[in-house]
Motif scaffolding. Sequence first.
Motif, PDB file in Angstrom:
ATOM      1  N   SER A 129       0.838  -1.206   0.000  1.00 41.39           N
ATOM      2  CA  SER A 129       0.000   0.000   0.000  1.00 41.39           C
ATOM      3  C   SER A 129       0.873   1.256   0.000  1.00 41.39           C
ATOM      4  O   SER A 129       0.869   2.031   0.943  1.00 41.39           O
ATOM      5  CB  SER A 129      -0.915  -0.016   1.228  1.00 41.39           C
ATOM      6  OG  SER A 129      -0.151  -0.293   2.406  1.00 41.39           O
ATOM      7  N   ARG A 150       0.927  -2.734  15.703  1.00 39.28           N
ATOM      8  CA  ARG A 150       0.188  -3.815  15.071  1.00 39.28           C
ATOM      9  C   ARG A 150      -1.283  -3.426  14.912  1.00 39.28           C
ATOM     10  O   ARG A 150      -1.838  -2.688  15.727  1.00 39.28           O
ATOM     11  CB  ARG A 150       0.276  -5.081  15.926  1.00 39.28           C
ATOM     12  CG  ARG A 150       1.669  -5.637  16.067  1.00 39.28           C
ATOM     13  CD  ARG A 150       1.720  -6.707  17.138  1.00 39.28           C
ATOM     14  NE  ARG A 150       0.808  -7.808  16.851  1.00 39.28           N
ATOM     15  CZ  ARG A 150       0.515  -8.771  17.710  1.00 39.28           C
ATOM     16  NH1 ARG A 150       1.059  -8.753  18.937  1.00 39.28           N
ATOM     17  NH2 ARG A 150      -0.299  -9.746  17.392  1.00 39.28           N
ATOM     18  N   ASP A 151      -1.892  -3.954  13.858  1.00 35.68           N
ATOM     19  CA  ASP A 151      -3.311  -3.679  13.623  1.00 35.68           C
ATOM     20  C   ASP A 151      -4.125  -4.717  14.383  1.00 35.68           C
ATOM     21  O   ASP A 151      -4.176  -5.897  14.009  1.00 35.68           O
ATOM     22  CB  ASP A 151      -3.609  -3.760  12.121  1.00 35.68           C
ATOM     23  CG  ASP A 151      -5.024  -3.288  11.798  1.00 35.68           C
ATOM     24  OD1 ASP A 151      -5.780  -2.996  12.745  1.00 35.68           O
ATOM     25  OD2 ASP A 151      -5.365  -3.233  10.605  1.00 35.68           O
ATOM     26  N   ALA A 179      -4.630  -4.979   8.389  1.00 32.60           N
ATOM     27  CA  ALA A 179      -3.355  -4.675   7.740  1.00 32.60           C
ATOM     28  C   ALA A 179      -2.234  -5.194   8.636  1.00 32.60           C
ATOM     29  O   ALA A 179      -2.482  -5.709   9.723  1.00 32.60           O
ATOM     30  CB  ALA A 179      -3.213  -3.167   7.507  1.00 32.60           C
ATOM     31  N   ASP A 180      -1.000  -5.067   8.155  1.00 32.58           N
ATOM     32  CA  ASP A 180       0.149  -5.539   8.932  1.00 32.58           C
ATOM     33  C   ASP A 180       0.606  -4.511   9.965  1.00 32.58           C
ATOM     34  O   ASP A 180       1.201  -4.878  10.981  1.00 32.58           O
ATOM     35  CB  ASP A 180       1.310  -5.873   7.987  1.00 32.58           C
ATOM     36  CG  ASP A 180       0.988  -7.049   7.089  1.00 32.58           C
ATOM     37  OD1 ASP A 180       0.780  -8.147   7.623  1.00 32.58           O
ATOM     38  OD2 ASP A 180       0.940  -6.863   5.858  1.00 32.58           O
ATOM     39  N   VAL A 203      -0.265  -0.246  11.593  1.00 30.32           N
ATOM     40  CA  VAL A 203      -1.119   0.943  11.620  1.00 30.32           C
ATOM     41  C   VAL A 203      -0.280   2.123  12.097  1.00 30.32           C
ATOM     42  O   VAL A 203       0.498   2.009  13.051  1.00 30.32           O
ATOM     43  CB  VAL A 203      -2.325   0.741  12.555  1.00 30.32           C
ATOM     44  CG1 VAL A 203      -3.080   2.050  12.752  1.00 30.32           C
ATOM     45  CG2 VAL A 203      -3.256  -0.315  11.994  1.00 30.32           C
ATOM     46  N   THR A 212      -6.448   7.120  13.194  1.00 28.98           N
ATOM     47  CA  THR A 212      -5.639   6.267  12.318  1.00 28.98           C
ATOM     48  C   THR A 212      -5.334   7.035  11.038  1.00 28.98           C
ATOM     49  O   THR A 212      -6.250   7.457  10.317  1.00 28.98           O
ATOM     50  CB  THR A 212      -6.387   4.968  11.983  1.00 28.98           C
ATOM     51  OG1 THR A 212      -6.589   4.218  13.187  1.00 28.98           O
ATOM     52  CG2 THR A 212      -5.585   4.128  10.995  1.00 28.98           C
ATOM     53  N   ARG A 247      -2.874   2.643   7.070  1.00 28.35           N
ATOM     54  CA  ARG A 247      -2.674   1.219   7.288  1.00 28.35           C
ATOM     55  C   ARG A 247      -1.716   0.710   6.203  1.00 28.35           C
ATOM     56  O   ARG A 247      -1.871   1.043   5.032  1.00 28.35           O
ATOM     57  CB  ARG A 247      -3.996   0.447   7.239  1.00 28.35           C
ATOM     58  CG  ARG A 247      -4.832   0.585   8.493  1.00 28.35           C
ATOM     59  CD  ARG A 247      -6.041  -0.357   8.458  1.00 28.35           C
ATOM     60  NE  ARG A 247      -6.663  -0.454   9.767  1.00 28.35           N
ATOM     61  CZ  ARG A 247      -7.599   0.365  10.223  1.00 28.35           C
ATOM     62  NH1 ARG A 247      -8.019   1.357   9.453  1.00 28.35           N
ATOM     63  NH2 ARG A 247      -8.097   0.200  11.437  1.00 28.35           N
ATOM     64  N   GLU A 273       0.158  -2.569   4.318  1.00 25.75           N
ATOM     65  CA  GLU A 273       0.163  -3.997   4.035  1.00 25.75           C
ATOM     66  C   GLU A 273       1.477  -4.373   3.351  1.00 25.75           C
ATOM     67  O   GLU A 273       2.012  -3.611   2.536  1.00 25.75           O
ATOM     68  CB  GLU A 273      -1.011  -4.370   3.120  1.00 25.75           C
ATOM     69  CG  GLU A 273      -2.378  -4.141   3.754  1.00 25.75           C
ATOM     70  CD  GLU A 273      -3.506  -4.552   2.821  1.00 25.75           C
ATOM     71  OE1 GLU A 273      -3.245  -5.385   1.923  1.00 25.75           O
ATOM     72  OE2 GLU A 273      -4.618  -4.018   2.967  1.00 25.75           O
TER      73      GLU A 273
END
Length: 801
Positions: A517, A588-589, A594-595, A597, A604, A607, A609
């Motif tokens: 992303s 961490r999300d 997502a992987d 945040v 937020t 995010r 990925e």
Amino acid sequence: MSAGGDTVPCEHCGTPFKPRAADERFCCNGCGHVYAIIHEGGFERFYEIGAGARLRPVEGLAFEQRDYGWLAELAAAAEGAAGEGGAAALELSLSGVSCAACVWLIEKLADRSDGAPVARVDAGRGAMSLSWEPGAFDPVALARELQGYGYEVGPPGAVPVGDASLIKRVSLCAAFAMNAMAFTLPRYLGMPEDFVLAGLFEFVAAISATLAMAVGGSYFISRAVRALQAGAVHIDLPIALGVTAAFGGSLFGWVAGYEPLLYFDFVAIFIFLMLGGRWLQERTLARSRNRLAERHGVPDTFRPADGGAPQPLASIAPGTRYLLRPGALVPVASTVAREAPFGLGWISGEAEAPPVPPGGTAPSGSTYLGSGEATLIAREGWDSSLLKRLTAGAKAGGAEAAGDPRLARIISRYIAAVIAVGFGGAAWWLLASELPVGEEHERPRLALQVAVSLFVVSCPCALGVALPLAERLAAAAAARVGAYPQRHGFWPRLARVRKAVFDKTGTLTLGRPALVSEDAIDWLDDRARSALVRLAGTSPHPVSRALAEELAARRVGAAEFADCEVAERPGRGLALTGPDGAEWRLERDERALADAVFARGGETLARFEFRDVLREDAGEQVAALRRTGIEVYLMSGDREEKVRPVAEQLGIPPEHWRARMSPDQKAAWVRELDARDTLYLGDGANDSLAFDVASCTATPATEVGLLQDKADLYFLGRGLGWLGAVLPIARRRRRAVRRVVAFSVAYNLAAAALALSGHMNPLLAAILMPLSSAATVGIVVSGLKARAGSPAGGRPVSRLA
């Protein structure tokens, strides 16, 4: 995009790569970063000095957080030992040095450092020596700056450089050979025997040959003698017999006044040629080995938690409390005092870094990825640890490997035959031959002439010159595509490969997650990007490293957040408080959308990925392997849900791939598959045991270099195109070697027949020997010459035949 998917050279390192956009100039973000800071620093001359040189791709090295606590301790010890008014001195290992331009740049960077240390780089040994006034210079700061330019400073260690005395021997023997030729030439041109200086000329030629024997002949003789003492027949034995017989015959001819036995010039020339061939072979291997320094990252000591002096790693025992800096390896399985993330990529290939709760166990060989010093309690001793097992073979793995067994048998039999026939022929002429009446007194001279001629004409020039040349030409062709063999016997084993076994992470993939992303960064304002740079740049976690690399490529700086302290939240992520009091977090999300945040306060912002990225030509190279009849296998310590998509994308059937494999399981599967025809490609300590049982091994030139000392070959670049080049090179080399051996056998049979019949004198033998050498060299050169458009021509392609 480049037309037709062609590769272009990276503007920094020269590595061929496939650009994803028309304006893409670098093979990785690291190379782009270094290219920019070289120009910003006014070091543009670097590219003029290093024009045409191939450098190691920088990749993520320039952005990583490294632990240099060991260097601070060494520097303090060096300053303490300097004494009043003395200079502190330190020698360190240095990797990434590829050419004279690298040496120039490193020494320039040292010159401009505070305290103006004296830095001297030895590229051949992979070492750097520093000298400075105590208290005026910070070696750690220089090490971090060099890392930013793509060079790795490590603890002092031995780096293999080959036999340094060979070049001295070769140089001296070249002078002796020219001297002997100069003073023998008048005799060949018809100088009368009663010429006033004839005796002096012969004396100078004899002295030159004697010196050549002492300097060069002793090299082969001593090696042959040591092998015989160990109960083995060495390749140098016939060379030793040849030079000894030639020199002894010349001495006999000189003393006896028998001119046909006078060939001191040949003795000196022969020794020079043999030494030159051996030096070519050793130099090729030494250059390949020294492209990277030994840097597997395993410390020799640990730091007790009570603040005492560092202790030898071998003394660690269950219950020992010790400290660990960020980025350091866990030496033994240990209990964690507080929750912290530990990366398993070094031992399992797993790219993620799960947090270990208080009281949990950090595995031996895992990497501490927290932001402050961690206190651990050892659960085992060093001798019982996985890390000890995985690294134990590193030194042994650097020993010379055995060559082609069939060729070794041929050589041994050939040597035995030459010795037997030589002494047998001399005995026949001495005892049983029929000579005309009145010439019986010639028996000793004729017997010696037959033996000398046979040993001279039958000396294994194909083995002493042509085969080392084959090694050098093959290595040079491989280097053009970014592959560097470093062990003897590699090429014959590679030519037999019929199975290719890949580790996933770092071999088929690039070893670190890629940001999917990217537009999430584009949506951030400049202030948010600066906060993200500060957060991502403080952690060695793979996700943070990937973000830091992407932001560095966009030339984003920390700006107002540069002095803000980053706090680690174990198991969650990182946080900092900005100058305005706002809290910024990278974590961490929890919703698993997502992987990672990125947030400010309760909002937020983005995010992110990530995904595993296959090497750019992995698919076509795997397909090319299968088309040529090579079976492809995939194994990984990673989870099945991460391994399956890679296997499916590459078309590897389910029975040919496995996930969640431990180092022992990998070794067991390779042992099951291997029939002396397996090439294993891996990049981490989790592959070490499999390397020990595979027939042939290769590893990428990554920042974790344990396997570079065990592997048969290491490769540069982001692709696998080198694989489509080195396999044909190995097969062409095998064909050339077989032709050389066949020619050598035919030539030696014919030459031996002439010598045994008494129709060859040493002078004719001296002429035939270099001609046979030239013929074998021609066979090798023509056999290894790359065909037009072939992979060995310098560009990685997918064809294997």
